[in-house]
Structures are given as structure tokens and as C-alpha cells.
Design a protein around this motif. Structure first.
Motif, mmCIF file in Angstrom:
data_model
loop_
_atom_site.group_PDB
_atom_site.id
_atom_site.type_symbol
_atom_site.label_atom_id
_atom_site.label_comp_id
_atom_site.label_asym_id
_atom_site.label_seq_id
_atom_site.Cartn_x
_atom_site.Cartn_y
_atom_site.Cartn_z
ATOM 1 N N SER A 34 0.838 -1.209 0.000
ATOM 2 C CA SER A 34 0.000 0.000 0.000
ATOM 3 C C SER A 34 0.860 1.241 0.000
ATOM 4 O O SER A 34 0.470 2.282 -0.532
ATOM 5 C CB SER A 34 -0.902 0.014 1.239
ATOM 6 N N VAL A 35 2.027 1.142 0.628
ATOM 7 C CA VAL A 35 2.948 2.272 0.717
ATOM 8 C C VAL A 35 4.361 1.731 0.945
ATOM 9 O O VAL A 35 4.542 0.671 1.541
ATOM 10 C CB VAL A 35 2.520 3.242 1.858
ATOM 11 N N ALA A 36 5.332 2.461 0.434
ATOM 12 C CA ALA A 36 6.743 2.097 0.639
ATOM 13 C C ALA A 36 7.539 3.374 0.879
ATOM 14 O O ALA A 36 7.266 4.403 0.252
ATOM 15 C CB ALA A 36 7.282 1.350 -0.564
ATOM 16 N N VAL A 37 8.491 3.304 1.800
ATOM 17 C CA VAL A 37 9.344 4.458 2.094
ATOM 18 C C VAL A 37 10.781 3.983 2.303
ATOM 19 O O VAL A 37 11.032 2.801 2.573
ATOM 20 C CB VAL A 37 8.881 5.229 3.356
ATOM 21 N N ASP A 38 11.686 4.913 2.167
ATOM 22 C CA ASP A 38 13.102 4.660 2.440
ATOM 23 C C ASP A 38 13.580 5.645 3.496
ATOM 24 O O ASP A 38 13.220 6.823 3.450
ATOM 25 C CB ASP A 38 13.933 4.834 1.162
ATOM 26 N N MET A 92 10.763 5.238 12.707
ATOM 27 C CA MET A 92 10.489 6.510 12.025
ATOM 28 C C MET A 92 10.076 6.236 10.571
ATOM 29 O O MET A 92 9.256 6.973 10.009
ATOM 30 C CB MET A 92 11.716 7.413 12.083
ATOM 31 N N ALA A 93 10.605 5.167 9.985
ATOM 32 C CA ALA A 93 10.164 4.774 8.633
ATOM 33 C C ALA A 93 8.694 4.360 8.675
ATOM 34 O O ALA A 93 7.915 4.705 7.773
ATOM 35 C CB ALA A 93 11.038 3.647 8.097
ATOM 36 N N ALA A 94 8.290 3.648 9.727
ATOM 37 C CA ALA A 94 6.886 3.237 9.861
ATOM 38 C C ALA A 94 5.980 4.460 10.010
ATOM 39 O O ALA A 94 4.909 4.526 9.383
ATOM 40 C CB ALA A 94 6.727 2.304 11.060
ATOM 41 N N LYS A 95 6.402 5.420 10.803
ATOM 42 C CA LYS A 95 5.620 6.652 10.964
ATOM 43 C C LYS A 95 5.500 7.369 9.622
ATOM 44 O O LYS A 95 4.399 7.792 9.237
ATOM 45 C CB LYS A 95 6.295 7.564 11.997
ATOM 46 N N ASP A 96 6.607 7.482 8.908
ATOM 47 C CA ASP A 96 6.610 8.117 7.585
ATOM 48 C C ASP A 96 5.673 7.361 6.633
ATOM 49 O O ASP A 96 4.877 7.976 5.914
ATOM 50 C CB ASP A 96 8.042 8.141 7.047
ATOM 51 N N ALA A 97 5.738 6.041 6.641
ATOM 52 C CA ALA A 97 4.909 5.233 5.735
ATOM 53 C C ALA A 97 3.419 5.430 6.029
ATOM 54 O O ALA A 97 2.611 5.615 5.117
ATOM 55 C CB ALA A 97 5.287 3.751 5.854
ATOM 56 N N ILE A 98 3.052 5.391 7.307
ATOM 57 C CA ILE A 98 1.640 5.546 7.674
ATOM 58 C C ILE A 98 1.142 6.946 7.325
ATOM 59 O O ILE A 98 0.054 7.103 6.752
ATOM 60 C CB ILE A 98 1.434 5.233 9.175
ATOM 61 N N GLN A 99 1.942 7.950 7.638
ATOM 62 C CA GLN A 99 1.529 9.328 7.322
ATOM 63 C C GLN A 99 1.465 9.552 5.808
ATOM 64 O O GLN A 99 0.572 10.252 5.321
ATOM 65 C CB GLN A 99 2.467 10.326 7.990
ATOM 66 N N GLY A 127 25.287 5.033 8.353
ATOM 67 C CA GLY A 127 25.078 4.212 7.159
ATOM 68 C C GLY A 127 23.925 3.231 7.246
ATOM 69 O O GLY A 127 23.718 2.446 6.321
ATOM 70 N N ASP A 128 23.148 3.240 8.325
ATOM 71 C CA ASP A 128 21.991 2.344 8.424
ATOM 72 C C ASP A 128 20.955 2.742 7.378
ATOM 73 O O ASP A 128 20.700 3.935 7.170
ATOM 74 C CB ASP A 128 21.343 2.436 9.806
ATOM 75 N N GLU A 129 20.361 1.757 6.729
ATOM 76 C CA GLU A 129 19.344 1.999 5.702
ATOM 77 C C GLU A 129 18.190 1.026 5.855
ATOM 78 O O GLU A 129 18.400 -0.128 6.232
ATOM 79 C CB GLU A 129 19.928 1.779 4.301
ATOM 80 N N VAL A 130 16.980 1.503 5.532
ATOM 81 C CA VAL A 130 15.817 0.615 5.508
ATOM 82 C C VAL A 130 14.883 1.034 4.375
ATOM 83 O O VAL A 130 14.684 2.216 4.120
ATOM 84 C CB VAL A 130 15.060 0.605 6.862
ATOM 85 N N HIS A 131 14.378 0.035 3.682
ATOM 86 C CA HIS A 131 13.275 0.201 2.733
ATOM 87 C C HIS A 131 12.116 -0.544 3.381
ATOM 88 O O HIS A 131 12.212 -1.750 3.624
ATOM 89 C CB HIS A 131 13.629 -0.402 1.369
#
Length: 149
Positions: free
Chosen positions: A29-33, A132-139, A40-44
Motif C-alpha cells: 500500500s505504501v513504501a518508504v526509504d 520513524m520509517a513506519a511513521k513516515d509510511a503511515i503518514q 550508514g543504516d538503511e531501511v526500505h
């Protein structure tokens, strides 16, 4: 270190080695990076959302054991929650990391093991990355679905 600290250390390493929710969704439904340029930590992060509820969480990325274990724990903690409840949980975790709230084990699940990270300010951003990625994705999802109406 001993007792509960050892148990929490084992739990963090277990989530780091066997990440829950690792991979991608067929039709998110939504994807963020998100990334932490300091270390150097990264998450998709991908969420599947149905009827106002997070039904699936998937992630890929790289980083330190704290960031990757935290994302794994967050994946388990968010699945099945309503969007409002998920955002509330993200805020609770953020408050725990910054010393603003006592950790609620019932809400956090395995992520309770990360409460000790709050003692190490340089690692707090590592622990918060996935949340914070989850918050960004939901918003982002809420904003995009609102615009579609």
C-alpha cells in the motif's frame, strides 16, 4: 551484565540474525526509504494496509545490529494494528528511547529489549530508524488516500 540484560542481548542478536519481516510485498500500500547518514543504516519499508489496519510489514536494508534488530522487532509489533494504534506505538517507542516514558512490555513485545539503548545517545537513532520509517509510511499512506478522496 547478567540476567535480564543477557536475555535482552540474546533477543537483539536473534532478531539481527533472523530478521522477521525481511523481504518485499507483492503489492504494498505504501513504501518508504529512510537512512541514517551518520552511521550508514538503511531501511526500505513496505506496508500492506487494509481497512485502516496494518496487515503486513516487509523490509530490506542494512546496518548495525541495533538498527536491524529494531526493524525486525517493529515489524512484529506493528502487524495487525490499526493505523492510529501503530502511530501510538511508534510514539511510545520514541518516548522510551528519549527517556520520556517507561517501556510498556505488553505494547512493545520483543522491542522491550531495546530499552537499554536509551543509555547510549549515539545509538538511539539506530534503534529509531525503522520506527520513524513506519511513521513516515503511515503518514504518507494517510496523506495519499486523503488526496484521492
Amino acid at each position: 551484565m547478567g540476567g535480564l540484560d543477557d536475555l535482552y542481548q540474546e533477543l537483539i542478536l536473534d532478531h539481527y540474525r533472523r530478521k522477521r519481516g525481511e523481504g518485499t510485498l507483492d503489492d504494498p500500500s505504501v513504501a518508504v526509504d529512510q537512512n541514517n547518514p551518520l552511521c550508514g543504516d538503511e531501511v526500505h519499508l513496505e506496508l500492506a494496509i487494509e481497512d485502516g489496519r496494518v496487515t503486513q510489514v516487509a523490509h530490506t536494508g542494512q546496518g548495525c545490529s541495533i538498527s536491524q534488530a529494531s526493524i525486525s522487532m517493529m515489524s512484529e509489533a506493528l502487524a495487525g494494528r490499526t493505523l492510529d494504534d501503530a502511530l501510538g506505538l511508534v510514539e511510545h517507542f520514541r518516548q522510551v528511547m528519549h527517556g520520556g516514558e517507561e517501556a510498556d512490555e505488553e505494547r512493545l513485545g520483543d522491542a522491550i529489549a531495546l530499552q537499554g539503548v536509551a543509555k547510549y545517545p549515539v545509538r538511539i537513532k539506530c534503534a529509531l530508524l525503522g520506527w520513524m520509517a513506519a511513521k513516515d509510511a503511515i503518514q504518507t499512506y494517510e496523506r495519499e488516500t486523503q488526496e484521492a478522496i
